[in-house]
Design an enzyme around this catalytic site. Structure first.
Site, short mmCIF file in Angstrom:
data_model
loop_
_atom_site.label_atom_id
_atom_site.label_comp_id
_atom_site.label_asym_id
_atom_site.label_seq_id
_atom_site.Cartn_x
_atom_site.Cartn_y
_atom_site.Cartn_z
N ASP A 102 -6.58 -7.11 43.56
CA ASP A 102 -5.58 -6.09 43.51
C ASP A 102 -5.73 -5.24 42.04
O ASP A 102 -6.37 -5.96 41.11
CB ASP A 102 -3.96 -6.79 43.30
CG ASP A 102 -3.81 -7.39 44.70
OD1 ASP A 102 -4.37 -6.85 45.63
OD2 ASP A 102 -3.12 -8.32 44.96
N1 URA Z 1 -4.38 -12.67 45.55
C1 URA Z 1 -3.63 -11.70 45.29
O1 URA Z 1 -2.38 -11.72 45.42
N2 URA Z 1 -4.46 -10.93 44.52
C2 URA Z 1 -5.53 -10.78 43.91
O2 URA Z 1 -5.98 -9.90 43.54
C3 URA Z 1 -6.34 -11.76 44.60
C4 URA Z 1 -5.81 -13.02 45.50
#
Ligand code: URA
Length: 234
Positions: A102
């Site tokens: 993310d």
């Molecule tokens: N889980 C999440 O919520 N975000 C990420 O970036 C990776 C795993």
């Protein structure tokens, strides 16, 4: 293979720069100046020197990037992407992130142009481990940890068993997953009425994020690390 193709595929220069460099006598094949960018090279046996530097042919490129916050794990976007953090010659290699983090998540991103290997590494069938450290809005109880480890409902999907550990006495936890659903950790924490406040990926497929690699910086994987990736996805 044509010499101009060799030079673009190794990320050495663009096709038009290859032509110019050949005309200036800056490209040597087995010690002799190349006469035309369309001349052939056998990357297995021939030695090519470009502006004084030997160019080693790699079929695929593997890069470990320490992603900073605010950068997007995509190849193109309105925002800054992980590809934008690479030098120009590497941006020409059609690299893409193997799995997404993310925008707010930091840490280990593998960039490669080896599509089949990337596909295998991401397939749930291969159980490739991804380890993250995180902080949460409220401390996790032993019961929360047990629930997360057993699997929680993240909107109609029950997460696979995973490992959650406290990192010493502080506010940090570690979670090791073998799958990668959209916003998985964020949604897992929400399933136990909590919220992620910091998320960092610290290892992927047994390769650790190097402690001395600053955020925003990258390095090539070592041959040992590439072999490790391949061993995970057979
Ligand atoms: N889980 C999440 O919520 N975000 C990420 O970036 C990776 C795993």
């Amino acid at each position: 293979m044509r010499i101009d193709k060799f030079l673009t595929e190794t990320g050495t220069c663009s096709r038009s720069e290859a032509g110019k460099a050949v005309r200036r006598g800056e490209v040597l094949l087995n010690g002799k100046a190349v006469r035309s960018a369309s001349d052939q090279i056998n990357p297995e046996v021939d030695r090519l020197v470009f502006r004084g530097e030997e160019i080693i042919y790699r079929k695929f490129t593997y890069i470990l990037l320490n992603k900073p916050e605010g950068v997007v794990s995509a190849t193109e976007d309105g925002d800054v992407t992980v590809i934008d953090l690479l030098p120009e010659q590497l941006q020409r290699l059609s690299l893409f992130p193997c799995g997404r983090l993310d925008k707010y998540t930091v840490g280990f991103v593998l960039l490669t142009n080896n599509g089949p290997l990337s596909h295998r590494l991401l397939s749930p069938k291969h159980h490739v481990e991804k380890c993250y450290r995180f902080t949460a809005r409220s401390p996790l109880s032993d019961e929360d940890i047990a629930k997360l480890e057993a699997g929680v409902d993240i909107g109609g999907y029950f997460t696979a068993p995973c490992k959650v550990e406290r990192e010493g006495e502080g506010d940090y936890y570690r979670i090791t997953l073998t799958e990668g659903k959209y916003h998985q950790i964020k949604r897992m924490l929400e399933a136990v009425d909590n919220k992620i406040t910091f998320l960092e990926r610290i290892s992927f497929a047994g390769i650790e994020l190097p402690a001395d690699l600053p955020r925003g910086e990258w390095r090539f994987l070592t041959p040992e690390e590439i072999a490790l990736l391949e061993s995970h996805a057979v």
